[in-house]
Design a protein around this motif. Structure first.
Motif, PDB file in Angstrom:
ATOM      1  N   ASP A 121       0.873  -1.292   0.100  1.00  0.00           N
ATOM      2  CA  ASP A 121      -0.166   0.022  -0.142  1.00  0.00           C
ATOM      3  C   ASP A 121       0.935   1.214  -0.056  1.00  0.00           C
ATOM      4  N   PHE A 122       0.242   2.341  -0.287  1.00  0.00           N
ATOM      5  CA  PHE A 122       1.189   3.482  -0.475  1.00  0.00           C
ATOM      6  C   PHE A 122       0.354   4.733  -0.557  1.00  0.00           C
ATOM      7  N   TRP A 123       0.982   6.075  -0.353  1.00  0.00           N
ATOM      8  CA  TRP A 123       0.667   7.206  -0.427  1.00  0.00           C
ATOM      9  C   TRP A 123       1.600   7.877  -1.510  1.00  0.00           C
ATOM     10  N   LEU A 124       1.079   8.712  -2.393  1.00  0.00           N
ATOM     11  CA  LEU A 124       1.815   9.357  -3.370  1.00  0.00           C
ATOM     12  C   LEU A 124       1.479  10.649  -3.206  1.00  0.00           C
ATOM     13  N   PHE A 125       2.497  11.645  -2.901  1.00  0.00           N
ATOM     14  CA  PHE A 125       2.276  13.128  -2.646  1.00  0.00           C
ATOM     15  C   PHE A 125       2.835  14.039  -3.943  1.00  0.00           C
ATOM     16  N   ASP A 126       1.896  14.774  -4.538  1.00  0.00           N
ATOM     17  CA  ASP A 126       2.599  15.435  -5.510  1.00  0.00           C
ATOM     18  C   ASP A 126       3.207  14.817  -6.617  1.00  0.00           C
ATOM     19  N   ASP A 127       2.874  13.394  -6.987  1.00  0.00           N
ATOM     20  CA  ASP A 127       3.376  12.638  -7.877  1.00  0.00           C
ATOM     21  C   ASP A 127       4.809  12.375  -8.002  1.00  0.00           C
ATOM     22  N   HIS A 128       5.441  12.780  -6.479  1.00  0.00           N
ATOM     23  CA  HIS A 128       6.822  12.261  -6.571  1.00  0.00           C
ATOM     24  C   HIS A 128       7.583  11.637  -5.425  1.00  0.00           C
ATOM     25  N   THR A 129       6.692  11.776  -4.406  1.00  0.00           N
ATOM     26  CA  THR A 129       7.145  11.461  -3.154  1.00  0.00           C
ATOM     27  C   THR A 129       6.185  10.266  -2.579  1.00  0.00           C
ATOM     28  N   VAL A 130       6.906   9.271  -2.604  1.00  0.00           N
ATOM     29  CA  VAL A 130       5.877   7.843  -2.114  1.00  0.00           C
ATOM     30  C   VAL A 130       6.285   7.481  -0.710  1.00  0.00           C
ATOM     31  N   TYR A 131       5.023   7.458  -0.038  1.00  0.00           N
ATOM     32  CA  TYR A 131       5.154   6.629   1.491  1.00  0.00           C
ATOM     33  C   TYR A 131       4.579   5.296   1.413  1.00  0.00           C
ATOM     34  N   TRP A 132       5.695   4.391   1.643  1.00  0.00           N
ATOM     35  CA  TRP A 132       5.217   2.974   1.431  1.00  0.00           C
ATOM     36  C   TRP A 132       4.337   2.646   2.878  1.00  0.00           C
ATOM     37  N   ASN A 133       3.524   1.828   2.837  1.00  0.00           N
ATOM     38  CA  ASN A 133       3.067   1.461   4.310  1.00  0.00           C
ATOM     39  C   ASN A 133       3.285  -0.090   4.311  1.00  0.00           C
ATOM     40  N   HIS A 134       4.106  -0.491   5.181  1.00  0.00           N
ATOM     41  CA  HIS A 134       4.450  -1.650   5.429  1.00  0.00           C
ATOM     42  C   HIS A 134       3.726  -2.468   6.417  1.00  0.00           C
ATOM     43  N   PHE A 135       3.162  -3.760   6.365  1.00  0.00           N
ATOM     44  CA  PHE A 135       2.507  -4.467   7.272  1.00  0.00           C
ATOM     45  C   PHE A 135       2.916  -6.078   7.513  1.00  0.00           C
ATOM     46  N   THR A 136       2.607  -6.267   8.816  1.00  0.00           N
ATOM     47  CA  THR A 136       2.913  -7.848   9.162  1.00  0.00           C
ATOM     48  C   THR A 136       1.675  -8.637   8.489  1.00  0.00           C
ATOM     49  N   GLY A 137       2.068  -9.953   8.667  1.00  0.00           N
ATOM     50  CA  GLY A 137       1.016 -10.926   8.088  1.00  0.00           C
ATOM     51  C   GLY A 137      -0.501 -10.584   8.556  1.00  0.00           C
ATOM     52  N   ASP A 138      -0.579 -10.095   9.901  1.00  0.00           N
ATOM     53  CA  ASP A 138      -1.922 -10.051  10.587  1.00  0.00           C
ATOM     54  C   ASP A 138      -2.241  -8.571  10.323  1.00  0.00           C
ATOM     55  N   GLY A 139      -1.674  -7.961   9.546  1.00  0.00           N
ATOM     56  CA  GLY A 139      -2.176  -6.537   9.178  1.00  0.00           C
ATOM     57  C   GLY A 139      -1.749  -5.477  10.193  1.00  0.00           C
ATOM     58  N   ALA A 140      -0.974  -5.711  10.979  1.00  0.00           N
ATOM     59  CA  ALA A 140      -0.419  -4.775  12.242  1.00  0.00           C
ATOM     60  C   ALA A 140       0.761  -3.921  11.212  1.00  0.00           C
ATOM     61  N   SER A 141       0.875  -2.559  11.526  1.00  0.00           N
ATOM     62  CA  SER A 141       1.811  -1.596  11.045  1.00  0.00           C
ATOM     63  C   SER A 141       3.224  -2.316  11.198  1.00  0.00           C
ATOM     64  N   ALA A 142       3.940  -2.439  10.431  1.00  0.00           N
ATOM     65  CA  ALA A 142       5.514  -2.682  10.332  1.00  0.00           C
ATOM     66  C   ALA A 142       6.146  -1.409   9.980  1.00  0.00           C
ATOM     67  N   GLY A 143       5.610  -0.273   9.797  1.00  0.00           N
ATOM     68  CA  GLY A 143       6.257   0.911   9.595  1.00  0.00           C
ATOM     69  C   GLY A 143       6.143   1.601   8.472  1.00  0.00           C
ATOM     70  N   GLY A 144       6.633   2.824   8.073  1.00  0.00           N
ATOM     71  CA  GLY A 144       6.681   3.485   6.874  1.00  0.00           C
ATOM     72  C   GLY A 144       7.972   3.475   6.249  1.00  0.00           C
ATOM     73  N   GLU A 145       7.865   4.046   5.029  1.00  0.00           N
ATOM     74  CA  GLU A 145       9.274   4.114   4.239  1.00  0.00           C
ATOM     75  C   GLU A 145       8.962   5.314   3.223  1.00  0.00           C
ATOM     76  N   VAL A 146       9.750   6.475   2.963  1.00  0.00           N
ATOM     77  CA  VAL A 146       9.733   7.358   2.103  1.00  0.00           C
ATOM     78  C   VAL A 146      10.541   6.931   0.934  1.00  0.00           C
ATOM     79  N   SER A 147      10.259   7.153  -0.315  1.00  0.00           N
ATOM     80  CA  SER A 147      11.065   7.038  -1.518  1.00  0.00           C
ATOM     81  C   SER A 147      10.818   8.383  -2.521  1.00  0.00           C
ATOM     82  N   ASN A 148      11.631   8.922  -2.921  1.00  0.00           N
ATOM     83  CA  ASN A 148      11.612   9.903  -3.897  1.00  0.00           C
ATOM     84  C   ASN A 148      12.086   9.393  -5.406  1.00  0.00           C
ATOM     85  N   ASP A 149      12.363   8.129  -5.305  1.00  0.00           N
ATOM     86  CA  ASP A 149      12.659   7.366  -6.611  1.00  0.00           C
ATOM     87  C   ASP A 149      11.592   7.687  -7.669  1.00  0.00           C
TER      88      ASP A 149
END
Length: 176
Positions: A121-149
């Motif tokens: 899952d992700f958020w994309l801000f202004d078409d250039h910054t991605v915020y990845w949503n990482h989850f565990t197998g049972d759906g708990a948050s495993a943290g986020g990660e930002v990419s400008n790739d």
């Protein structure tokens, strides 16, 4: 050298000037069957459309503030059908997201088979910054990660726009 934690999500949204899109692809997220909003919903509680103060805060306030600045927020959900109990729960209160200014659409998973989708899952801000949503197998948050790739941003943008074009608006989507 350890990687630095991603910026706070609220800071990413605050820095957004044009658009924020969110793609959700899981059938459940961190379900607490014993307490909290999901348990209350299972027991029969429903949000009152006329009692905005009882809605999901501070998220909806952040959406209202962001859309008031002219930022368009769109959320698309890819869901299995028949839908999970959790998806029924999400659908029951999505009217609050819409009332706060989000545009929300739903796409049955069978209609997404030919779409190249990112693995998370992700958020994309202004078409250039991605915020990845990482989850565990049972759906708990495993943290986020930002990419400008730019390649990641392009993948997310194309995936989201394809899902969006195929999806049904919240007010027209019927739970199956």
């Amino acid at each position: 050298m350890p990687s630095k934690p991603p910026p706070a999500f609220s800071d990413l949204l605050a820095g957004c000037t044009r658009s924020a899109v969110h793609l959700e692809m899981r059938d459940s997220y961190a379900v607490d069957y014993e307490t909290g909003p999901f348990a209350e919903w299972r027991a029969g509680h429903r949000l009152d459309p006329d009692d905005r103060s009882s809605w999901w805060r501070p998220w909806l306030s952040l959406v209202e503030d962001t859309t008031a600045r002219g930022v368009v927020i769109r959320r698309a959900r890819i869901v299995s059908e028949p839908v999970s109990e959790y998806t029924r729960f999400l659908h029951s209160f999505t009217f609050t997201n819409v009332a706060a200014g989000e545009d929300v659409r739903w796409l049955p998973r069978r209609q997404a088979s030919t779409i190249a989708l990112p693995g998370n899952d992700f958020w994309l801000f202004d078409d250039h910054t991605v915020y990845w949503n990482h989850f565990t197998g049972d759906g708990a948050s495993a943290g986020g990660e930002v990419s400008n790739d730019p390649t990641a941003a392009k993948l997310c943008s194309e995936a989201f726009e394809t899902v969006w074009a195929r999806a049904t608006t919240h007010d027209q989507y019927t739970i199956h």
